[in-house]
Design a protein around this motif. Structure first.
Motif, PDB file in Angstrom:
ATOM      1  N   UNK A 255      41.577  34.367  44.950  1.00 11.88           N
ATOM      2  CA  UNK A 255      40.700  35.444  45.401  1.00 11.88           C
ATOM      3  C   UNK A 255      40.291  36.369  44.279  1.00 11.88           C
ATOM      4  N   UNK A 256      41.109  36.450  43.234  1.00 10.07           N
ATOM      5  CA  UNK A 256      40.803  37.380  42.146  1.00 10.07           C
ATOM      6  C   UNK A 256      40.284  36.653  40.918  1.00 10.07           C
ATOM      7  N   UNK A 257      39.821  35.447  41.084  1.00  9.84           N
ATOM      8  CA  UNK A 257      39.302  34.705  39.942  1.00  9.84           C
ATOM      9  C   UNK A 257      38.007  35.329  39.463  1.00  9.84           C
ATOM     10  N   UNK A 258      37.684  35.039  38.206  1.00 12.89           N
ATOM     11  CA  UNK A 258      36.437  35.570  37.662  1.00 12.89           C
ATOM     12  C   UNK A 258      35.254  34.902  38.341  1.00 12.89           C
ATOM     13  N   UNK A 259      34.102  35.576  38.332  1.00 10.47           N
ATOM     14  CA  UNK A 259      32.905  35.006  38.955  1.00 10.47           C
ATOM     15  C   UNK A 259      32.554  33.643  38.383  1.00 10.47           C
TER      16      UNK A 259
ATOM     17  N   UNK B  64      33.385  42.073  41.694  1.00 10.21           N
ATOM     18  CA  UNK B  64      34.225  43.149  42.217  1.00 10.21           C
ATOM     19  C   UNK B  64      35.652  42.682  42.452  1.00 10.21           C
ATOM     20  N   UNK B  65      35.835  41.414  42.849  1.00  9.76           N
ATOM     21  CA  UNK B  65      37.199  40.891  42.991  1.00  9.76           C
ATOM     22  C   UNK B  65      37.923  40.902  41.646  1.00  9.76           C
ATOM     23  N   UNK B  66      37.174  40.549  40.596  1.00  7.20           N
ATOM     24  CA  UNK B  66      37.786  40.593  39.271  1.00  7.20           C
ATOM     25  C   UNK B  66      38.175  42.023  38.904  1.00  7.20           C
TER      26      UNK B  66
ATOM     27  N   UNK C  64      38.759  44.599  40.897  1.00  4.62           N
ATOM     28  CA  UNK C  64      39.868  45.056  41.737  1.00  4.62           C
ATOM     29  C   UNK C  64      41.191  44.441  41.291  1.00  4.62           C
ATOM     30  N   UNK C  65      41.146  43.192  40.846  1.00  6.95           N
ATOM     31  CA  UNK C  65      42.362  42.528  40.403  1.00  6.95           C
ATOM     32  C   UNK C  65      42.860  42.992  39.054  1.00  6.95           C
ATOM     33  N   UNK C  66      42.027  43.722  38.309  1.00  6.63           N
ATOM     34  CA  UNK C  66      42.421  44.196  36.982  1.00  6.63           C
ATOM     35  C   UNK C  66      42.348  45.720  36.873  1.00  6.63           C
ATOM     36  N   UNK C  67      42.290  46.383  38.006  1.00  2.00           N
ATOM     37  CA  UNK C  67      42.222  47.847  38.028  1.00  2.00           C
ATOM     38  C   UNK C  67      43.643  48.390  37.977  1.00  2.00           C
ATOM     39  N   UNK C  68      44.220  48.395  36.788  1.00  2.00           N
ATOM     40  CA  UNK C  68      45.631  48.746  36.622  1.00  2.00           C
ATOM     41  C   UNK C  68      45.793  50.067  35.886  1.00  2.00           C
ATOM     42  N   UNK C  69      46.664  50.907  36.417  1.00  2.00           N
ATOM     43  CA  UNK C  69      47.028  52.154  35.762  1.00  2.00           C
ATOM     44  C   UNK C  69      48.549  52.223  35.658  1.00  2.00           C
ATOM     45  N   UNK C  70      49.014  52.628  34.503  1.00  2.00           N
ATOM     46  CA  UNK C  70      50.449  52.719  34.254  1.00  2.00           C
ATOM     47  C   UNK C  70      50.850  54.170  34.060  1.00  2.00           C
TER      48      UNK C  70
END
Length: 371
Positions: A76-80, A223-225, A227-233
């Motif tokens: 589901x989070x694969x690149x376009x 957008x799936x990509x 959302x899958x890489x929207x990371x905050x530490x």
């Protein structure tokens, strides 16, 4: 009071109780539905189960904090498809694209990027000056929260941002397919097409309109990509003693190198107009003290070469010594060096994954998508 009146009153009471009970049942079903949705798909991207014993999770299990690469393990989070592999309110967010020495074609690609924009070719009836084009182009700069940019094919044969004094034989528009919050949707695209046609008529151009279904699919994939890489530490500093006075704390933050932005955020500058990470006092402006500070790294927005995570941890350790504080996670459990080292390794894996998808962390492309 007659028997008929008593019967009517009783029937009315039963009806009211029935309606109230039905409404409560509907509220309960809606609540459980929402709980199921959020419980099944929205884990904390910063603190996913790993191994060890530092972080307390519900149910009594204890786990080390672990950086999560949402999307690496599921299709589901694969690149376009076709976009990330074969080589091939409101104001528009301000993104650092290039300096004055950047070649025009590179500037043009930063504005209208085939990888993250829906391309909108505009065939001009005759060469046109930028002075004439710009007032019309300014009328269509945003659709929803998606920026729209334009470049022109100059008489010199190079694509460049449309500017005063330039003469252009063709135009290329581009609307960003996705942002951090949403994908371009059907309503926005319909509005775009309507406004684009009106603008094209004004400048004497014929727009080439891409197929809506294809554009919607590309937008959803992108957008799936995102959302899958929207990371905050984040890491926290917890006072070992009394809460810190905000006035005293501000001086300490300035000595540490933090800047105060107009929106009230404290940020660590990167030396080029951006920032490496931010800091929150976790209290409102009315509060005079705080016992907890949070440092936050927006991972996809900081280039690996800047070592944002390493800089943030070094800053946290320095401040812990200055302020007599402990470095802890969101559950107030101490973060040991071993756990931090493991997370640093996972951050590098995250960066490598973004590179593989041609959206390097900290690049103009990433800054546009994650702004």
């Amino acid at each position: 009071m007659t028997d008929l009146q008593m019967s009517l009153i009783a029937a009315g009471g039963v009806f009211i109780v029935g309606v109230f009970t039905y409404n409560k049942w509907q509220e309960y079903k809606a609540k459980k539905s929402v709980e199921r949705v959020f419980a099944s798909e929205h884990e904390d991207v910063l603190m996913r189960a790993g191994s060890g014993s530092d972080t307390v999770h519900p149910g009594g299990a204890r786990h080390e904090p672990s950086f999560s690469l949402d999307g690496d393990s599921t299709p589901d989070h694969a690149a376009p498809a076709g976009a990330y592999g074969d080589g091939d309110e409101p104001e528009t967010p301000v993104v650092r694209t290039a300096d004055a020495s950047t070649p025009p074609e590179e500037l043009a690609t930063a504005l209208v990027d085939p990888l993250i924009d829906c391309l909108l070719p505009l065939a001009l009836e005759a060469p046109a000056r930028g002075d004439k084009l710009l007032p019309a182009l300014q009328k269509l700069r945003l659709v929803g929260n998606k920026p729209v940019h334009y470049i022109g094919l100059a008489v010199s044969g190079e694509w460049e941002p449309v500017k005063h004094g330039g003469v252009y034989t063709k135009l290329q528009g581009g609307v960003q397919l996705a942002s951090r919050t949403t994908a371009l949707n059907e309503l926005e695209y319909s509005e775009l097409v309507q406004r684009l046609r009106a603008m094209a008529d004004e400048i004497g151009a014929e727009p080439e309109i891409p197929d809506m279904m294809e554009v919607m699919q590309e937008a959803k994939n992108l957008h799936r990509f995102v959302a899958g890489h929207d990371a905050q530490l984040g890491v926290n500093l917890q006072s070992n003693g009394a809460p810190w006075a905000i006035n005293t704390l501000i001086a300490a933050l300035e000595k540490q190198g933090f800047d105060v932005r107009p929106d009230g955020r404290y940020v660590m500058p990167d030396g080029e107009g951006g920032h490496l990470f931010s800091l929150s006092t976790n209290v409102t402006l009315a509060e005079e003290t705080t016992s907890r500070l949070t440092l936050l790294l927006d991972v996809p927005c900081v280039a690996p070469a800047r070592d944002g995570f390493g800089s943030m941890i070094a800053c946290a350790k320095s401040m812990a010594g200055r302020l007599d504080a402990s470095i802890v996670d969101d559950f107030s459990q101490p973060l040991a060096d071993q756990a931090l080292a493991e997370i640093a390794g996972q951050v590098q894996e995250f960066y490598a994954d973004m590179d593989r998808n041609d959206i390097p962390a900290g690049s103009t492309r990433a800054l546009r998508l994650f702004s």
